[in-house]
Design an enzyme around this catalytic site. Structure first.
Site, mmCIF file in Angstrom:
data_model
loop_
_atom_site.group_PDB
_atom_site.id
_atom_site.type_symbol
_atom_site.label_atom_id
_atom_site.label_comp_id
_atom_site.label_asym_id
_atom_site.label_seq_id
_atom_site.Cartn_x
_atom_site.Cartn_y
_atom_site.Cartn_z
ATOM 1 N N GLU A 224 -2.858 7.892 -4.403
ATOM 2 C CA GLU A 224 -2.770 6.498 -3.450
ATOM 3 C C GLU A 224 -2.457 5.226 -4.677
ATOM 4 O O GLU A 224 -3.210 5.245 -5.721
ATOM 5 C CB GLU A 224 -4.113 6.202 -2.887
ATOM 6 C CG GLU A 224 -4.286 4.914 -1.970
ATOM 7 C CD GLU A 224 -5.527 4.654 -1.581
ATOM 8 O OE1 GLU A 224 -6.671 4.609 -2.420
ATOM 9 O OE2 GLU A 224 -5.872 4.785 -0.471
ATOM 10 N N TYR B 118 0.785 -1.040 0.119
ATOM 11 C CA TYR B 118 0.149 0.039 0.077
ATOM 12 C C TYR B 118 0.812 1.351 0.008
ATOM 13 O O TYR B 118 1.932 1.321 0.559
ATOM 14 C CB TYR B 118 -0.842 0.115 1.344
ATOM 15 C CG TYR B 118 -1.544 1.214 1.227
ATOM 16 C CD1 TYR B 118 -2.918 1.528 0.770
ATOM 17 C CD2 TYR B 118 -0.906 2.613 1.994
ATOM 18 C CE1 TYR B 118 -3.638 2.682 0.817
ATOM 19 C CE2 TYR B 118 -1.915 3.575 1.912
ATOM 20 C CZ TYR B 118 -3.045 3.833 1.279
ATOM 21 O OH TYR B 118 -3.686 4.891 1.488
#
Ligand code: GDP
Ligand code: MN
Length: 398
Positions: A197, A109
């Protein structure tokens, strides 16, 4: 402003972030054609909507032939994809992205956000990619690595290497991760993003680091200086009420309540919403009509608020500092003559030329409910909405 995954990937790849090979399609035929054109044996077909959580909601499918791609995209096109981020109404699928499938070894992530408390850009990373960051912080908070960037010097290489070591990236790939982090940081700052992101950032079986998913959000107030970004706007993905407001230069956020708000100044708009809630009501929107509330602007605001079918009362709350209450009152009167408003309207004016403003409202003959203080205005709005509600239920019951 949000953009699509395929757009974010293209933007990031211009800053040196590696992405899988992919192609955009506007129809099932085109999706199959573009897969054939790309070659390979496995593809991932991804619905392009402005929301995450597509994988779990059926918006990401692995396909092994062009026939399969055609079939599964026929299921997608024109449908609404409902994920935990879209709300129950979902978001329409009008484009799909076909990507060459990659063998995944590890999912990471990676997020870049504005951290308001440190007033810095913060990098958030975790070795537990693939999960949403909210789930990672709830179940595996110890895996989260954070770093803040000092704006005067920018993101330093040593910080990137430190993140790589904390994530346990093998030595041969550290430099690649450094390049990825710096590319994201440069894209973030140079394009006035508020969020980048990549979830997941993957390490492939053949030892590459690729952005398998990408999400970018931009600061609306800086869009004017990035024409190549503002061009990426897709109104089909936005709340139609908000898109209409943005086109009219009004600052509007749609909410779920019934009391429409027309206010000048963002702070006063927030206070108005709070006071409505305190009085037992629910605001239908946030709307800041700005400083120079001309009659035309007030009329635009009424039209916008009334286009929301949930609105059962409208509260106009104007504090005239630079403005003048008599001008605003004229605007309200003009707006109500032009726009059909069939719900109670409560007006509270304060500041410059307030008595002249009140006089104009009183002489207009319009059935306006006037209030002096903000509390009084909110209570009257909630009261008017409730009695309207009682009346309409009575009508329906009889
Ligand atoms: P999201 O659910 O909206 O965040 O969409 P993602 O783009 O993150 O896709 C969801 C999941 O699909 C990813 O976490 C991956 O596990 C999987 N996925 C996406 N692309 C590929 C691919 O090329 N190969 C493989 N094996 N899995 C993929
Ligand atoms: Mn994702």
């Amino acid at each position: 402003m949000d953009i699509h995954e395929y757009q974010a990937k293209e933007v990031l790849s211009n800053f040196g972030v590696a992405i899988p090979q992919g192609a955009l399609a506007y129809s099932p035929e085109q999706a199959a054609y573009r897969a054939r054109e790309m070659g390979g044996e496995r593809w991932v077909v991804k619905a392009q909507v402005h929301a995450g959580g597509r994988g779990k909601a059926g918006g990401v499918k692995v396909c092994e032939s062009d026939v399969e791609i055609q079939e599964c995209t026929e299921e997608m096109f024109g449908k609404k994809l409902v994920t935990h981020q879209t709300g129950p109404e979902g978001k329409g699928i009008y484009r799909v992205y076909v990507e060459a499938a990659v063998p995944i070894d590890r999912e990471i992530y990676l997020g870049f956000v504005l951290d308001r408390s440190s007033q810095r850009i913060m990098i958030v990373a975790s070795g537990e990619g693939g999960m949403e960051i909210e789930d990672i912080s709830a179940t595996r908070p110890e895996t989260i690595v954070r770093a803040t960037v000092e704006p005067a010097v920018g993101l330093q290489e040593f910080q990137c290497r430190e993140i790589a070591f904390k994530l346990g990236i093998e030595a041969g790939l550290v430099q690649h991760l450094v390049r990825t982090l710096q590319g994201c940081y440069r894209a973030f700052t140079e394009l006035d993003a508020t969020m980048v992101e990549i979830n997941p950032l993957v390490i492939t079986g053949d030892n590459r680091i690729l952005a398998l998913d990408a999400k970018m959000t931009f600061d609306d107030n800086a869009l004017f200086r990035h024409p190549q970004i503002s061009e990426l706007r897709d109104k089909s993905q936005e709340d139609p009420r908000e898109a209409r407001a943005a086109d009219r230069g009004l600052s509007y956020v749609g909410l779920d309540g019934n009391i429409g708000c027309i206010v000048n100044g963002a702070g006063l708009a927030m206070a108005t919403m709070d006071t409505i809630k305190l009085a037992g009501g629910e605001p239908a929107n946030f709307l800041d009509i700005g400083g120079g509330a001309t009659p035309e602007r007030v009329a635009k605001a009424f039209r916008l608020v009334m286009s929301d079918k949930n609105v059962q009362a409208v509260l106009v709350n104007i504090f005239a500092g630079i403005n003048r209450c008599d001008w605003v009152a004229e605007g309200v009167v003009q707006a109500l003559r032009e726009v059909q408003v069939d719900v109670p309207v409560i007006v509270r004016l304060a500041g410059t030329n307030v008595s002249e403003g009140q006089k104009i409202l009183a002489q207009s003959g319009l059935p306006l409910i006037r209030a002096t203080t903000l509390n009084e205005a909110a209570e009257r709005a909630v009261g008017a909405w409730q009695s309207d509600l009682n009346q309409s239920t009575k009508v329906r019951a009889s």
